[in-house]
Design a protein around this motif. Structure first.
Motif, PDB file in Angstrom:
ATOM      1  N   GLY A  20    -126.904  42.148 142.689  1.00  0.00           N
ATOM      2  CA  GLY A  20    -128.019  41.539 143.389  1.00  0.00           C
ATOM      3  C   GLY A  20    -128.959  42.591 143.914  1.00  0.00           C
ATOM      4  O   GLY A  20    -128.956  43.742 143.447  1.00  0.00           O
ATOM      5  N   ARG A  50    -123.830  34.876 147.955  1.00  0.00           N
ATOM      6  CA  ARG A  50    -123.462  34.866 146.538  1.00  0.00           C
ATOM      7  C   ARG A  50    -122.345  33.896 146.191  1.00  0.00           C
ATOM      8  O   ARG A  50    -122.321  33.366 145.076  1.00  0.00           O
ATOM      9  CB  ARG A  50    -123.097  36.282 146.082  1.00  0.00           C
ATOM     10  N   SER A 178    -130.667  29.810 142.825  1.00  0.00           N
ATOM     11  CA  SER A 178    -131.028  30.389 144.115  1.00  0.00           C
ATOM     12  C   SER A 178    -131.547  29.306 145.053  1.00  0.00           C
ATOM     13  O   SER A 178    -132.056  28.267 144.623  1.00  0.00           O
ATOM     14  CB  SER A 178    -132.099  31.468 143.935  1.00  0.00           C
ATOM     15  N   ARG A 290    -131.373  38.594 138.129  1.00  0.00           N
ATOM     16  CA  ARG A 290    -131.440  39.429 139.333  1.00  0.00           C
ATOM     17  C   ARG A 290    -131.727  40.891 138.999  1.00  0.00           C
ATOM     18  O   ARG A 290    -132.189  41.645 139.850  1.00  0.00           O
ATOM     19  CB  ARG A 290    -130.117  39.359 140.094  1.00  0.00           C
ATOM     20  N   SER A 294    -135.656  43.416 139.385  1.00  0.00           N
ATOM     21  CA  SER A 294    -135.179  43.885 140.693  1.00  0.00           C
ATOM     22  C   SER A 294    -136.261  44.724 141.393  1.00  0.00           C
ATOM     23  O   SER A 294    -136.976  45.500 140.744  1.00  0.00           O
ATOM     24  CB  SER A 294    -133.919  44.725 140.493  1.00  0.00           C
ATOM     25  N   GLU A 297    -136.363  38.397 141.647  1.00  0.00           N
ATOM     26  CA  GLU A 297    -135.456  37.632 140.798  1.00  0.00           C
ATOM     27  C   GLU A 297    -136.256  36.816 139.794  1.00  0.00           C
ATOM     28  O   GLU A 297    -137.343  36.339 140.100  1.00  0.00           O
ATOM     29  CB  GLU A 297    -134.583  36.675 141.633  1.00  0.00           C
TER      30      GLU A 297
END
Length: 325
Positions: A20, A50, A178, A290, A294, A297
């Motif tokens: 992440g 998560r 998400s 992700r 980065s 997302e």
């Protein structure tokens, strides 16, 4: 082969918990899971951010993979996916109605989405059944396309006239894991569990139906009952996954082909394999989303569309992927 799919799924779960904006080592993830320290940042990241996302991806992937195998088996169409029953169109239309009625939170309009998927699928099945009491692969496909087109036009007409509904609808329709907390997974888990049980019960009948309805009847199968159980399983599985995550394309279309190359056409093995593969692919797509932009997302639905389209073209063109149903 099933053991390898389970191992792949375990790897996908581990990566989903570790990768992440802030990467965690697998050792940190393991300690956060088995011996959580409330004051440790890793514990907060794993359990609050998560873990709910991973559980939802696991459930949705299992559901969409199994639903795709069922749809392709019942329609005998290698290009069929759960959306063929009007599930995505019905859920989308109901979400728009729910937003207009004041359900502005995901935990509120998720129930509108599930109800819309259910009603649209019932309408498709009813139209496809006709007067002779049983749907066929052709009538299911035609009825699904007609209902989907009708509901899509209704949805677009509402959205064009209401910017507020459009803004909220875009959050759901992109297809993502998400922004969903643990309550979303808890809401859809019972429906997915029942759908998976029905799918496994329906597997022997699907093997017989693959030989043709007349042969299936001669083998003692009750064709209409088998169709009803199969459609009910697809509605529960794909309806719950779509309601929670939004329409996620290509997963239910591609995963059964991949699973078929691994375990063969026997639906008693194909459905569990497709479910496991679907969960692993969805979680890996979420992890990829992700990483590629980065620290931002990329939504899971976009990743699957970008990766799934060329992969499916290659699968269809390859001799190994061209497996008869």
């Amino acid at each position: 082969m099933i053991k390898r799919l389970v191992a792949l799924l375990a790897l996908a779960v581990a990566l989903s918990l570790a990768v992440g904006a802030q990467w965690l080592g697998l050792g940190e993830v393991w300690r956060a899971v088995v011996d959580p320290d409330p004051g440790a940042p890793a514990t907060a990241i794993v359990w609050e951010l998560r873990f709910p996302r991973t559980v939802l991806g696991l459930l949705a992937g299992l559901a969409l993979g199994a639903a795709g195998a069922l749809m392709q088996g019942h329609t005998r169409n290698p290009l069929a996916d759960p959306g063929l029953l009007g599930i995505s169109a019905g859920a989308s239309f109901a979400v728009v109605l729910g937003i207009q009625l004041g359900a502005t939170a995901l935990t509120g309009y998720i129930w509108f989405a599930f109800a819309g998927a259910l009603l649209a699928s019932v309408a498709v099945f009813g139209i496809a059944s006709g007067r002779r009491g049983g749907p066929t692969p052709v009538t299911l496909a035609l009825a699904g396309l007609a209902i989907s087109a009708l509901l899509a036009s209704f949805t677009q007409s509402i959205l064009l006239a209401d910017n507020a509904s459009l803004n909220l609808f875009r959050f759901w329709v992109v297809g993502s894991l998400s922004g969903r907390d643990s309550t979303v997974a808890a809401q859809v888990a019972p429906f997915i569990a029942v759908g998976l049980v029905l799918a496994l019960v329906n597997a022997p009948a699907l093997n017989a139906l693959g030989l043709g309805e007349d042969v299936a009847r001669a083998l003692g199968q009750r064709v209409v009952l088998a169709r009803v159980i199969g459609v009910a399983a697809v509605v529960l599985l794909a309806g719950a996954a779509t309601a929670a995550c939004g329409p996620i394309g290509f997963l239910g279309l591609i995963v059964p082909h991949v699973a078929r190359t691994v375990v063969g056409p026997d639906h008693r093995r194909l459905i569990p394999a497709a479910a496991l593969t679907g969960a692993a692919v969805l979680l890996l797509a979420d992890v990829l989303g992700r990483v590629v932009v980065s620290p931002g997302e990329l939504q899971t639905g976009i990743v699957l569309a970008a990766v799934g389209a060329p992969f499916f073209i290659m699968l269809v063109r390859s001799r190994r992927g061209a497996v008869k149903l």
